[in-house]
Design a protein around this motif. Structure first.
Motif, short mmCIF file in Angstrom:
data_model
loop_
_atom_site.label_atom_id
_atom_site.label_comp_id
_atom_site.label_asym_id
_atom_site.label_seq_id
_atom_site.Cartn_x
_atom_site.Cartn_y
_atom_site.Cartn_z
N LEU A 18 1.08 -1.11 0.02
CA LEU A 18 -0.12 0.13 -0.09
C LEU A 18 0.84 1.12 -0.10
CD1 LEU A 18 -3.00 -0.85 2.52
CD2 LEU A 18 -3.02 -0.53 0.07
N MET A 19 1.90 1.20 0.68
CA MET A 19 2.91 2.42 0.83
C MET A 19 3.56 2.63 -0.35
SD MET A 19 4.78 2.35 4.56
CE MET A 19 5.14 0.86 4.47
N LEU A 20 4.05 1.65 -1.40
CA LEU A 20 4.45 1.74 -2.53
C LEU A 20 3.42 2.28 -3.62
CD1 LEU A 20 6.69 -1.62 -2.73
CD2 LEU A 20 7.48 0.87 -2.57
N SER A 23 2.85 6.06 -2.68
CA SER A 23 3.90 6.78 -3.38
C SER A 23 3.77 7.10 -4.63
CB SER A 23 5.16 6.02 -2.78
OG SER A 23 5.34 5.94 -1.40
N LEU A 24 3.35 5.91 -5.41
CA LEU A 24 3.36 5.85 -7.02
C LEU A 24 2.36 6.86 -7.50
CD1 LEU A 24 4.39 4.70 -9.66
CD2 LEU A 24 2.56 2.98 -9.34
N ILE A 26 1.03 9.43 -5.64
CA ILE A 26 1.53 10.73 -5.37
C ILE A 26 2.55 11.43 -6.41
CG2 ILE A 26 2.78 12.17 -3.74
CD1 ILE A 26 1.63 10.47 -1.48
N GLY A 27 3.51 10.52 -6.65
CA GLY A 27 4.36 11.05 -7.75
C GLY A 27 3.77 11.09 -9.14
N LEU A 28 2.76 10.29 -9.45
CA LEU A 28 1.96 10.39 -10.60
C LEU A 28 1.25 11.93 -10.77
CD1 LEU A 28 1.41 9.26 -13.26
CD2 LEU A 28 -0.85 8.24 -12.21
N ILE A 29 0.58 12.18 -9.64
CA ILE A 29 -0.20 13.50 -9.68
C ILE A 29 0.97 14.52 -9.68
CG2 ILE A 29 -1.45 14.98 -7.73
CD1 ILE A 29 -2.70 12.39 -6.92
N ILE A 30 1.96 14.59 -9.10
CA ILE A 30 2.93 15.56 -8.99
C ILE A 30 3.45 15.94 -10.43
CG2 ILE A 30 5.39 16.31 -8.31
CD1 ILE A 30 4.75 14.93 -5.38
N TRP A 31 3.63 14.68 -11.01
CA TRP A 31 4.32 14.69 -12.33
C TRP A 31 3.28 15.46 -13.52
CZ3 TRP A 31 2.84 11.75 -16.83
CH2 TRP A 31 3.46 11.98 -18.02
N GLN A 32 1.90 15.24 -13.12
CA GLN A 32 0.89 15.58 -13.92
C GLN A 32 0.60 16.92 -13.72
OE1 GLN A 32 -2.56 12.78 -13.67
NE2 GLN A 32 -1.84 11.83 -15.90
N GLY A 33 0.62 17.40 -12.56
CA GLY A 33 0.36 18.67 -11.98
C GLY A 33 -1.26 18.69 -11.65
N ASP A 34 -1.77 19.88 -11.33
CA ASP A 34 -3.29 19.99 -10.91
C ASP A 34 -4.02 19.51 -12.06
OD1 ASP A 34 -5.44 20.45 -9.74
OD2 ASP A 34 -5.08 22.68 -9.15
N ALA A 35 -4.68 18.42 -12.28
CA ALA A 35 -5.34 17.99 -13.20
C ALA A 35 -7.01 18.07 -13.15
CB ALA A 35 -5.16 16.57 -13.74
#
Length: 497
Positions: A18-20, A23-24, A26-35
């Protein structure tokens, strides 16, 4: 010596997985920006039925928006003029004039941009939006004159071309006033077997109309007694603009000196039947409740007094000694049309503001019967009479529109000579004038138990109703508009709010 071996338990494996995963994500959201896609979250008039008291709607967005792109791409069909203001993600559209009644409206928005779209080098557009609302039907109330409708209160829906007789045959309606939501009518009436014009009691009757489209209306024609005439005569009444208070002019049957205004709520918190209480003040004449529903303007002595409905009415809130009558208030209460009675028997009409301004509008040798402020423009419509024969005192009624900024008068309609018993009423959207044309009975004609009479006591033989469309006073085509005779026989017409 023994050694221990660490084992990974199943629960630990689930937690690590679940932690992995989180984390994945969160990283995807940060990479895409505010969508988060911009869209309209709420539209306050969605599928609502509005009236003239509804002046603004709100659109709430999911994200901060480029305000100019929203304003440029917002469409209302049919068009409604208005002004836009913003408070964060909320856009408020305030109408400049009331929306015309009997109309379906559509609100559309597409092509508007997110506020941060240009900074992020994206073309994030609002999700296309379509909303709908409608205005109340154009409907009128009047007193019938035909044999089956004589003296009865009638509702006619002009939008749907439907007629309903609201009151029973054994009551002769004398005066009435709709509640602000149009669901009930307050009226005074006598019984058909009592010709005494001072025997009126107060009632309410349901119209069968719901103030909101999603409400189930009450059945039309349910009559309830509000105030009887056992001890006091009920002479005149007025219903407050908020529909919560009735002011009645009453006289004690056994003591003529006991005469004055009474106040009565239309409902109580406990659910018990409301009772009327005298307004302790000096006796007065004609009266009218103020637009804020907290005071009553009454002709008193040589002037007009503004008395509080609650509190000490012996201490007027204001007194205007130079005016004998208040003809009308503007909807917001900032202006009043007031009449000055002159020693040469002429009458002056003044515009009086809450800032103390007193502006003369016109003078007449006849009477000032009725005035109403246009909710759509700075115009006052008045029903007046002009004296055409001093010897026989014959008056000719006419309707005039007065520009309140310039005091310019524009005659709209001249009525037949000596037809003084005319009632006029302006529609809540300011687009039409109703008036009646009463034909009096011959002097020697026999009178029946439910004979109808004018304000001057003349017996009514029949009466026609007329509708005059209105355009802004500055419009040059106004003079070409002619009144239209409605397929209805009655008198004292009144628009439903």
């Amino acid at each position: 010596m023994t050694t221990s071996k660490a084992f990974i338990q199943p629960l630990d494996r689930v937690a690590i997985a679940l932690m992995l995963l989180i984390s994945l994500l969160i990283g995807l959201i940060i990479w895409q920006g505010d969508a988060v896609k911009p869209r309209v979250r709420t539209f306050t008039w969605e599928n609502q039925q509005i009236g003239s008291e509804d002046v603004s709607f709100t659109l709430t967005f999911s994200r901060p928006m480029d305000t100019k792109s929203v304003e440029d791409n917002l469409k209302i069909e049919p068009p409604l003029a208005g002004k836009i203001s913003w408070a964060g993600r909320r856009m408020v559209y305030t109408l400049l004039t009331p929306a015309p009644y009997g109309t379906n409206y559509k609100v559309q928005l597409q092509g508007a941009k997110d506020k941060f779209a240009s900074q992020e080098s994206s073309n994030r557009l609002v999700q296309p939006f379509t909303g709908a609302f409608r205005t109340r039907d154009r409907a009128i109330i009047y007193i019938g004159v035909n044999p089956e409708e004589k003296g009865r209160l009638i509702l006619y829906n002009l939008t749907q071309e439907q007629k309903k007789v609201l009151t029973p045959k054994d009551l002769v309606v004398m005066d009435f006033e709709p509640f602000p939501n149009g669901e009930k009518i307050l009226f005074s009436a006598r019984t058909t077997n009592d010709q005494d014009l001072l025997s009126a009691q107060l009632y309410t009757v349901t119209t069968g109309i719901a103030s909101q489209a999603d409400q189930e209306p009450e059945s039309p024609g349910r009559v309830d007694l509000v105030l009887d005439n056992k001890t006091y005569q009920n002479l005149k009444f007025d219903l407050s603009p908020d529909g919560e208070t009735i002011v009645i002019q009453r006289g004690n049957k056994s003591n003529p000196g006991d005469f004055g205004l009474w106040v009565m709520p239309t409902s109580t918190e406990s659910g018990e039947k409301p009772t009327a209480k005298p307004l302790k003040s000096q006796p007065g004449g004609d009266f009218m409740i103020t637009p804020d529903s907290k005071a009553v303007a009454v002709a008193q002595g040589a002037g007009a007094a503004i008395l509080p409905i609650e509190g000490d009415a012996t201490k007027p809130l204001d007194f205007l000694p130079q005016f004998g009558l208040v003809q009308a208030f503007s909807k917001d209460g900032s202006q009043a049309a007031m009449v000055k009675f002159n020693t040469d028997y002429t009458r002056d009409l003044f515009l009086v503001t809450n800032q103390g301004t007193q502006k003369p509008l016109l003078k007449t040798t006849g009477s000032i019967l009725n005035c109403q402020f246009d909710p759509s423009s700075p115009t006052l419509y008045c029903l007046l009479t002009q004296l055409v024969s001093k010897e026989q005192y014959i008056e000719q009624p006419y309707v005039v529109a007065i520009d309140l900024k310039t005091a310019q008068q524009k005659p709209l309609l001249v009525l037949p000579i000596a037809q003084r018993n005319v009632h006029m009423n302006l529609s809540p959207d300011g687009l039409g004038l109703l008036f009646d044309q009463v034909v009096a009975q011959e002097v020697n004609a026999p009178l029946s138990g439910n004979t109808l009479k004018t304000d001057d006591g003349e017996a009514i033989a029949t009466s026609d109703l007329w509708l005059m469309p209105l355009l802004p006073i500055a419009d040059t085509t106004t003079a070409d508009i002619k009144p239209e005779k409605l397929p209805l026989n009655g008198f004292d017409p009144y628009w439903l709010p």
